[in-house]
Write a protein that holds these residues in place. Structure first.
Motif, PDB file in Angstrom:
ATOM      1  N   GLY A 177       0.794  -1.211   0.000  1.00  0.00           N
ATOM      2  CA  GLY A 177       0.000   0.000   0.000  1.00  0.00           C
ATOM      3  C   GLY A 177       0.830   1.265   0.000  1.00  0.00           C
ATOM      4  N   LEU A 178       0.207   2.334   0.492  1.00  0.00           N
ATOM      5  CA  LEU A 178       0.791   3.671   0.481  1.00  0.00           C
ATOM      6  C   LEU A 178       0.714   4.318   1.847  1.00  0.00           C
ATOM      7  CD1 LEU A 178      -1.116   5.244  -2.573  1.00  0.00           C
ATOM      8  CD2 LEU A 178       1.153   4.195  -2.660  1.00  0.00           C
ATOM      9  N   LYS A 179       1.692   5.156   2.127  1.00  0.00           N
ATOM     10  CA  LYS A 179       1.519   6.227   3.121  1.00  0.00           C
ATOM     11  C   LYS A 179       1.173   7.456   2.298  1.00  0.00           C
ATOM     12  CE  LYS A 179       3.907   8.830   6.768  1.00  0.00           C
ATOM     13  NZ  LYS A 179       3.643  10.210   6.325  1.00  0.00           N
ATOM     14  N   TYR A 180      -0.072   7.892   2.376  1.00  0.00           N
ATOM     15  CA  TYR A 180      -0.577   8.921   1.477  1.00  0.00           C
ATOM     16  C   TYR A 180      -0.574  10.266   2.195  1.00  0.00           C
ATOM     17  CZ  TYR A 180      -3.469  11.214  -2.046  1.00  0.00           C
ATOM     18  OH  TYR A 180      -3.926  12.071  -3.032  1.00  0.00           O
ATOM     19  N   THR A 181       0.458  11.087   1.944  1.00  0.00           N
ATOM     20  CA  THR A 181       0.565  12.394   2.592  1.00  0.00           C
ATOM     21  C   THR A 181       0.339  13.476   1.555  1.00  0.00           C
ATOM     22  OG1 THR A 181       2.114  11.461   4.202  1.00  0.00           O
ATOM     23  CG2 THR A 181       1.978  13.846   4.088  1.00  0.00           C
ATOM     24  N   ASP A 182      -0.918  13.673   1.239  1.00  0.00           N
ATOM     25  CA  ASP A 182      -1.377  14.705   0.320  1.00  0.00           C
ATOM     26  C   ASP A 182      -2.800  15.040   0.756  1.00  0.00           C
ATOM     27  OD1 ASP A 182      -1.386  16.504  -1.732  1.00  0.00           O
ATOM     28  OD2 ASP A 182      -1.197  15.044  -3.355  1.00  0.00           O
ATOM     29  N   THR A 183      -3.405  16.019   0.132  1.00  0.00           N
ATOM     30  CA  THR A 183      -4.733  16.464   0.551  1.00  0.00           C
ATOM     31  C   THR A 183      -5.830  16.121  -0.448  1.00  0.00           C
ATOM     32  OG1 THR A 183      -4.323  18.650  -0.436  1.00  0.00           O
ATOM     33  CG2 THR A 183      -3.765  18.371   1.895  1.00  0.00           C
ATOM     34  N   LYS A 184      -5.536  15.279  -1.429  1.00  0.00           N
ATOM     35  CA  LYS A 184      -6.514  14.942  -2.466  1.00  0.00           C
ATOM     36  C   LYS A 184      -7.361  13.754  -2.012  1.00  0.00           C
ATOM     37  CE  LYS A 184      -3.372  16.436  -6.142  1.00  0.00           C
ATOM     38  NZ  LYS A 184      -2.559  15.970  -7.298  1.00  0.00           N
ATOM     39  N   LEU A 185      -8.431  14.051  -1.309  1.00  0.00           N
ATOM     40  CA  LEU A 185      -9.284  12.968  -0.814  1.00  0.00           C
ATOM     41  C   LEU A 185      -9.857  12.117  -1.941  1.00  0.00           C
ATOM     42  CD1 LEU A 185     -11.257  14.549   2.166  1.00  0.00           C
ATOM     43  CD2 LEU A 185      -9.804  12.515   2.247  1.00  0.00           C
ATOM     44  N   PHE A 186     -10.099  12.725  -3.093  1.00  0.00           N
ATOM     45  CA  PHE A 186     -10.663  11.940  -4.200  1.00  0.00           C
ATOM     46  C   PHE A 186      -9.657  10.902  -4.691  1.00  0.00           C
ATOM     47  CE2 PHE A 186      -8.451  15.455  -6.229  1.00  0.00           C
ATOM     48  CZ  PHE A 186      -7.838  14.868  -7.321  1.00  0.00           C
ATOM     49  N   GLU A 187      -8.372  11.261  -4.762  1.00  0.00           N
ATOM     50  CA  GLU A 187      -7.362  10.301  -5.185  1.00  0.00           C
ATOM     51  C   GLU A 187      -7.158   9.234  -4.106  1.00  0.00           C
ATOM     52  OE1 GLU A 187      -3.095  10.505  -7.386  1.00  0.00           O
ATOM     53  OE2 GLU A 187      -3.149  11.478  -5.413  1.00  0.00           O
ATOM     54  N   PHE A 188      -7.166   9.667  -2.853  1.00  0.00           N
ATOM     55  CA  PHE A 188      -7.058   8.732  -1.742  1.00  0.00           C
ATOM     56  C   PHE A 188      -8.173   7.695  -1.806  1.00  0.00           C
ATOM     57  CE2 PHE A 188      -8.333   7.738   2.713  1.00  0.00           C
ATOM     58  CZ  PHE A 188      -7.188   7.064   3.116  1.00  0.00           C
ATOM     59  N   GLN A 189      -9.397   8.139  -2.076  1.00  0.00           N
ATOM     60  CA  GLN A 189     -10.534   7.216  -2.164  1.00  0.00           C
ATOM     61  C   GLN A 189     -10.371   6.264  -3.344  1.00  0.00           C
ATOM     62  OE1 GLN A 189     -14.367   9.053  -1.886  1.00  0.00           O
ATOM     63  NE2 GLN A 189     -15.488   7.214  -2.499  1.00  0.00           N
ATOM     64  N   ARG A 190      -9.900   6.763  -4.469  1.00  0.00           N
ATOM     65  CA  ARG A 190      -9.684   5.895  -5.637  1.00  0.00           C
ATOM     66  C   ARG A 190      -8.643   4.817  -5.321  1.00  0.00           C
ATOM     67  NH1 ARG A 190      -7.862   8.494 -10.723  1.00  0.00           N
ATOM     68  NH2 ARG A 190      -8.563   6.529 -11.653  1.00  0.00           N
ATOM     69  N   CYS A 191      -7.602   5.205  -4.597  1.00  0.00           N
ATOM     70  CA  CYS A 191      -6.575   4.220  -4.220  1.00  0.00           C
ATOM     71  C   CYS A 191      -7.154   3.171  -3.277  1.00  0.00           C
ATOM     72  CB  CYS A 191      -5.393   4.925  -3.561  1.00  0.00           C
ATOM     73  SG  CYS A 191      -4.411   5.962  -4.671  1.00  0.00           S
ATOM     74  N   LEU A 192      -7.972   3.610  -2.326  1.00  0.00           N
ATOM     75  CA  LEU A 192      -8.607   2.674  -1.400  1.00  0.00           C
ATOM     76  C   LEU A 192      -9.465   1.653  -2.133  1.00  0.00           C
ATOM     77  CD1 LEU A 192      -9.890   4.885   1.573  1.00  0.00           C
ATOM     78  CD2 LEU A 192      -8.166   3.085   1.718  1.00  0.00           C
ATOM     79  N   GLU A 193     -10.183   2.102  -3.142  1.00  0.00           N
ATOM     80  CA  GLU A 193     -11.159   1.254  -3.811  1.00  0.00           C
ATOM     81  C   GLU A 193     -10.566   0.451  -4.968  1.00  0.00           C
ATOM     82  OE1 GLU A 193     -14.164   4.076  -4.874  1.00  0.00           O
ATOM     83  OE2 GLU A 193     -14.893   4.293  -2.806  1.00  0.00           O
TER      84      GLU A 193
END
Length: 321
Positions: A177-193
């Protein structure tokens, strides 16, 4: 040869959860390591309810340490934690050869996972190049789960993480996975899904944890969990029980705290606050400047003014709830 059975055992069903503190590296006034402080720091964090440790990242000044110092810090945290919580060691380096050495060492000392930024002096400009870099790095620890550390504000490599995960899935066998240190919740959600939620994507922006939790985050890695884990634990508990307004109030406390600290050089200020809380982790190493005594006094008064020393402890609800 990769011991596939051992790797699968370590990676199977072991997604991170809860608050993972990005740990500070204790130093003496002259900038030397002060590893005698590490056991006390570990005990404090575990008693505060932290569920894991992230060592030698940005918070731990990993990029300002020598390779040998990074190995010493990692070994000290793994030893002090003694298997009571997962320890993730950040091994990124501008030299991939040095990063491989750090990764191999982390596996040897029994770290639960490794993580790495990409090289940042010569910028990584494509997901294909990033995949090649992380493949070579992670290959040095073939039995240890690997998390890519996405922090574009520091690396300068703002690569689409969905594209990277898709490419790296097969190329990097240990990628989890990732340690996601950015503020793009939409990209974070895409990565989760992505790929039926295959990847363990861990949030890394403390002041936006409420939004990330609502989006689906199960774990978060952050600096301010060293100081005030109870704020975030109360927030997530409130959200889980449907008390959205209370959860918002706890997140507001976090934002107020971070904005107050942000008026000063951030990591030196964080170390100063830990010392105020009774854990003398010393100064930061250059190029980070330490606070002057005047700044430290001003910081203490600013924190008192927002009630930090009262509401950063274990309280049932925000004072204005």
């Amino acid at each position: 040869m990769v011991d596939e059975s051992l790797l699968m055992q370590r990676m199977s069903g072991r997604k991170l959860s809860g608050l993972i503190a990005a740990t500070y590296t204790p130093m003496k006034q002259n900038g030397d390591l002060n590893l005698d402080v590490v056991p006390g720091m570990v005990e404090k964090l575990l008693s505060d309810g932290v569920s894991g440790l992230y060592v030698c990242g940005s918070t731990g000044e990993g990029m300002s340490l020598t390779t040998q110092e990074r190995k010493s810090v990692a070994a000290a945290y793994v030893s002090a934690t003694a298997g009571r919580a997962p320890v993730i060691v950040q091994v990124g380096h501008n030299s991939l050869r040095e990063a491989q050495d750090l990764a191999s060492h982390a596996q040897q000392i029994g770290a639960d996972a490794i993580s790495a930024t990409c090289p940042s002096y010569f910028k990584v400009s494509s997901s294909e190049s990033l995949t090649h870099c992380m493949r070579d790095l992670a290959s040095a620890a073939p039995e240890t789960p690997f998390y890519y550390y996405h922090i574009p504000m520091l690396t300068g490599s703002n690569i689409d993480m969905v594209d990277f995960l898709t490419r790296a899935d097969k190329a990097v066998p240990t990628l989890v996975g990732l340690k996601y240190t950015d503020t793009k919740l939409f990209e974070f959600q895409r990565c989760l899904e992505l790929s039926n939620r295959k990847f363990d994507v861990v949030w890394g922006c403390d002041e936006m944890l409420l939004g990330a939790t609502a989006t689906g985050a199960r774990a978060a890695i952050g600096s301010t969990y060293n100081l005030a884990a109870s704020i975030y634990r109360q927030m997530t508990l409130a959200l889980a029980s449907g008390q959205l307004e209370t959860a918002r109030q706890w997140q507001s406390k976090s934002i107020e705290m971070i904005c107050t600290i942000g008026r000063y050089p951030f990591h030196p200020a964080m170390k100063a606050i830990l010392t105020m809380q009774g854990l003398d982790v010393g100064p930061c190493r250059l190029p980070l400047e330490s606070l002057t005594q005047s700044q430290t006094d001003s910081l203490r008064e600013s924190l008192k003014a927002i009630g930090f020393f009262e509401w950063s402890g274990d309280l049932p609800a925000p004072s204005d709830a």
